[in-house]
Enzyme design. Structure first.
Site, mmCIF file in Angstrom:
data_model
loop_
_atom_site.group_PDB
_atom_site.id
_atom_site.type_symbol
_atom_site.label_atom_id
_atom_site.label_comp_id
_atom_site.label_asym_id
_atom_site.label_seq_id
_atom_site.Cartn_x
_atom_site.Cartn_y
_atom_site.Cartn_z
ATOM 1 N N ASP A 140 0.850 -1.189 0.000
ATOM 2 C CA ASP A 140 0.000 0.000 0.000
ATOM 3 C C ASP A 140 0.892 1.249 0.000
ATOM 4 O O ASP A 140 1.956 1.249 -0.618
ATOM 5 C CB ASP A 140 -0.931 -0.042 1.222
ATOM 6 C CG ASP A 140 -2.282 0.606 0.964
ATOM 7 O OD1 ASP A 140 -2.323 1.837 0.804
ATOM 8 O OD2 ASP A 140 -3.295 -0.112 0.917
ATOM 9 N N HIS A 213 -3.802 5.953 3.621
ATOM 10 C CA HIS A 213 -4.456 4.749 3.108
ATOM 11 C C HIS A 213 -3.779 3.472 3.615
ATOM 12 O O HIS A 213 -4.443 2.535 4.082
ATOM 13 C CB HIS A 213 -4.450 4.798 1.579
ATOM 14 C CG HIS A 213 -5.308 3.783 0.905
ATOM 15 N ND1 HIS A 213 -4.881 2.490 0.676
ATOM 16 C CD2 HIS A 213 -6.553 3.856 0.388
ATOM 17 C CE1 HIS A 213 -5.833 1.816 0.045
ATOM 18 N NE2 HIS A 213 -6.859 2.619 -0.142
ATOM 19 N N SER A 544 -11.002 -1.087 -0.815
ATOM 20 C CA SER A 544 -9.712 -1.028 -0.121
ATOM 21 C C SER A 544 -9.870 -1.344 1.358
ATOM 22 O O SER A 544 -8.936 -1.827 2.001
ATOM 23 C CB SER A 544 -9.093 0.371 -0.256
ATOM 24 O OG SER A 544 -8.443 0.539 -1.478
#
Length: 761
Positions: A140, A213, A544
């Site tokens: 990520d 994220h 996600s």
């Protein structure tokens, strides 16, 4: 000489050869990154090491080219920068299978444990000592190591099998790792080769997460327990990852400019060597054949090493054929909602109220009285003024008012920032037909709420018909017990599977809407540069978010059943997933307001407690997948690209995709529904107590009949295998017709369920 192949990877079988580079030396073509896949077993004896062979191969077409990465595990080969002419020449040489240009991928952007039943089932969960031996690798944007989600209190020594490391770089040292965050690496060579050096004034050239994220996904999968977690008081409670005692290793592959396949492949290569047990990848790109798909190729190598690879299905829903990451050795995860919401009501001057959602909590609350209401499209000279794009609003027409903006094109939170910059006091964000009734809460920079299309249309009708429309927004905080839940999120990508229609995808859904998890300390909750707020936890949505839920749950199953293969773990998660609520009604799709289908939810919504003891599993080996590739009529070269070794399909054997031992069924009758018979063969392995399972078929369609033989399977011992055949007999139906159903095997206690999707094309 075969034609040049445009795709993600290259497989290179190259002996010692001398190629003239005169025509290449003067070439001024632009160089791009290619991934070169080589057959390591065919290295000429004159080379002592394969890297020398790689280098000689590269120098045979370019004196100046350098290898960005060499790959040892995910594939055998290297990545480099070449002109198109150089790439063609390299591929034309004897033994070269393909030279494939890389692609750019993108991200698919704690009440969850309670919602999944993990809080009430401590006795049935694996012991913490066994969970702490499991390592989750997360590809990520990196990690914010100071997050409380990565505290290592109570954890013992790092597992002895771990071979990974903690790399230093900008704002990150090896001391940032601990017994929870046991590994951290970063991969930027592919990114920098294409876009130039990482701008270290904007992002850290290190494993540090400056986006948020990666911290969110990593803490969702394996974050430690953190009491009193919330976002501005919303979703208050104890935050924890799905496998809170598991170890976490992060691999930063995504940067401001995207995620590049050469970097992704290098990270997968290293993660396999480091010794992860689960790989979690909340990213995706364009869908292509498996032998050209970097994630699919790397995942195949991981699968062979016993590593489960969990990937997000994508956020391109509710359109059909919108899935990413559909290889059958990947667990493909769609998104559903929780039973938690954050209501914020629109109260109009005509006395009507409309429900919306918001995570706004700032110093500037709305006054108690009603404020003027204006439609953004009427306060702009731009043709797209209704979207509240940057610089499109006329300040004199929005100052002191609440503005209705239409959803679409630019980020939802950016629209609020545009309204605020123009002097507006608040915003009502209205869905359009593209999003329907799906509501996603955001931590807006000004008082704002999001409403569905129907409410938005009625609010605009009032606004257009009343000469002096007024409004206020009422924020109600956090509400739990919302029903029905879960429902399939509208953004969640949908089937059918565009690459292999006979494999049903997505595999299952998991919580992916309004998820609270750890966040980076260098960026605000909206991610906007103008957002100066800093938070320890954030609430965001996307597949996600659903992907790391399944990654963490897979880690729990790995701890409980260390000998299970990735396919067995996925089977347990799929066959115990539920497709109906406790009241017996079928799962719903927020995009349609109707029942969801296996093209939306796959096997159903994950039920981790049931998955710990599934009774039976559908297992698969690497050879099963190789036979599957033969059924797809892949050439020996294409199979070698994917499997990193020679495998010859038996010309005397009839291969069929319907023989792949998958835990679901996709049936396709062609030619507008001509009569036909399609048979699927399956084998179940007993992983529970001895018992007898009887089959139940539920599929109501005049166009197909289903028969299972035998109808009863008896198991007398653990790991015993029994096979059965399903015959689907189709009759003519209009083209583009779909029917859905289930096949369930039950021993009276456990139910092993499989979704069915039948299509007439």
């Amino acid at each position: 000489m075969k034609p040049f192949t445009i795709s993600l990877f290259a497989v290179l079988l190259l002996g010692v050869c001398h190629v003239s580079r005169a025509t290449l030396a003067s070439s001024k073509e632009k160089k791009t990154t290619y991934i070169v896949h080589m057959s390591k077993s065919e290295m000429p004896a004159s080379f002592e090491h394969h890297t020398h062979w790689y280098d000689t191969s590269l120098k045979s077409v370019s004196d100046s080219a350098q290898m960005l990465y060499t790959y040892e595990n995910a594939i055998h080969g290297f990545s480099t920068r070449l002109t198109l002419a150089e790439a063609k020449l390299l591929e034309s040489q004897p033994g070269i299978l393909s030279v494939l240009p890389e692609l750019r991928y993108k991200l698919h952007t704690t009440r969850t444990p309670e919602f999944l039943g993990l809080d009430k089932s401590a006795d049935s969960l694996p012991q913490s000592d066994s969970v702490s031996e499991v390592i989750i690798g997360v590809l990520d944007t990196g990690v914010w190591p100071e997050s409380k989600s990565f505290l290592d209190s109570g954890l013992g020594p790092v597992p002895g099998a771990w071979k990974g490391g903690c790399e230093s770089g900008t704002n990150f040292t090896a001391k940032n790792c601990n017994r929870k965050l046991i590994g951290a690496r970063f991969f930027a060579k592919g990114y920098e080769a294409t876009l130039g050096p990482v701008d270290e004034s904007k992002e850290s050239k290190s494993p540090r997460d400056d986006d948020g994220h990666g911290t969110h996904t990593a803490s969702t999968a394996g974050g430690s327990l953190v009491a009193d977690a919330s976002l501005f008081g919303y979703a208050a409670g104890t935050a924890r990852g799905m496998a809170a005692r598991a170890r976490v290793a992060v691999y930063k592959v995504c940067w401001v400019g995207g995620c590049f396949s050469s970097d992704i492949l290098a990270a997968m290569d290293k993660a396999i060597d480091d010794g992860v047990n689960v790989l979690s990848m909340s990213l995706g790109g364009s869908t292509t054949n498996y032998y050209r798909d970097s994630v699919a190729i790397g995942a195949f190598a991981a699968m062979e090493k016993g590593i489960l690879v969990s990937c997000s299905a994508g956020n391109a829903g509710p359109s059909s054929y919108s899935l990413s990451n559909v290889a059958p050795w990947i667990t493909t995860v769609g998104a559903g909602t929780l039973d938690r919401d954050f209501p914020a009501f629109v109260s109009l001057g005509n006395g009507k109220n409309y429900s919306g959602v918001s995570l706004y909590k700032g110093g500037a609350m709305l006054p108690g009285n009603l404020l003027p209401l204006v439609y953004a499209g009427n306060a702009s000279n731009a043709t797209n003024g209704n979207l509240c794009m940057m610089g499109t609003l006329i300040p004199e027409q929005v100052a002191g008012k609440i503005v209705v903006c239409d959803r679409g094109v630019n980020p939802r939170v950016q629209k609020g920032a545009v309204v605020k910059a123009a002097g507006g006091f608040g915003m009502v964000l209205s869905n359009t037909n593209a999003n329907g009734e799906e509501l996603v809460a955001d931590a807006h920079l000004l008082p704002a709420t999001a409403v569905g299309q129907k409410s938005g249309d009625e609010i605009k009708d009032y606004l257009f018909s009343d000469p002096k429309p007024t409004v206020t927004i009422l924020f109600e905080g956090t509400k739990v017990g919302i029903q029905p839940s879960p429902v399939v999120a509208a953004f969640s990508s949908r089937g059918p599977n565009s690459i292999t229609p006979d494999i049903l995808k997505p595999d299952l859904i998991a919580p992916g809407v309004n998820i609270l998890a750890g966040w980076a300390g260098s960026v605000g909750p909206t991610g906007l540069a103008t957002d100066g707020r800093r938070v320890e936890f954030n609430i965001i949505s996307g597949t996600s978010m659903s992907c790391p839920h399944v990654s963490g749950l897979a880690a729990l199953l790995k701890a409980a059943h260390p000998d299970w293969s990735p396919a067995a773990i996925r089977s347990a998660l799929m066959t115990t997933a539920y497709v109906a609520y406790k009241n017996g009604k079928k799962l719903q799709d927020v995009a349609t307001g109707k029942y969801s289908t296996p093209f939306d939810h796959g096997a159903g919504h994950v039920d981790p407690v049931a998955a710990l003891n599934p009774g039976l599993v559908y297992d698969l080996t690497a050879n099963d997948y190789l036979n599957f590739l033969c059924a797809l009529n892949y050439s020996a070269t294409e199979i070698r690209s994917l499997a990193r070794r020679d495998f010859t399909c038996d010309a005397s054997k009839k291969y069929s995709v319907t023989d792949l031992n998958y835990p679901s069924f996709a049936i396709n009758f062609g030619s507008g529904g001509a009569d036909g018979v399609i048979k699927h063969s399956r084998t179940l392995t007993n992983v529970g107590a001895p018992g007898t399972y009887k089959v139940l078929i539920s599929l109501q369609s005049p166009g197909v009949k289903v028969a299972v033989e035998p109808e009863t399977l008896s198991f007398s011992q653990a790991n015993e295998k029994k096979s059965y055949t399903v015959t689907f007999t189709g009759s003519s139906m209009p083209a583009n017709t779909n029917s859905f159903g289930r096949i369930e095997w039950s021993n009276g206690i456990q139910t092993v369920g499989s979704s069915i999707a039948v299509s007439w094309t």
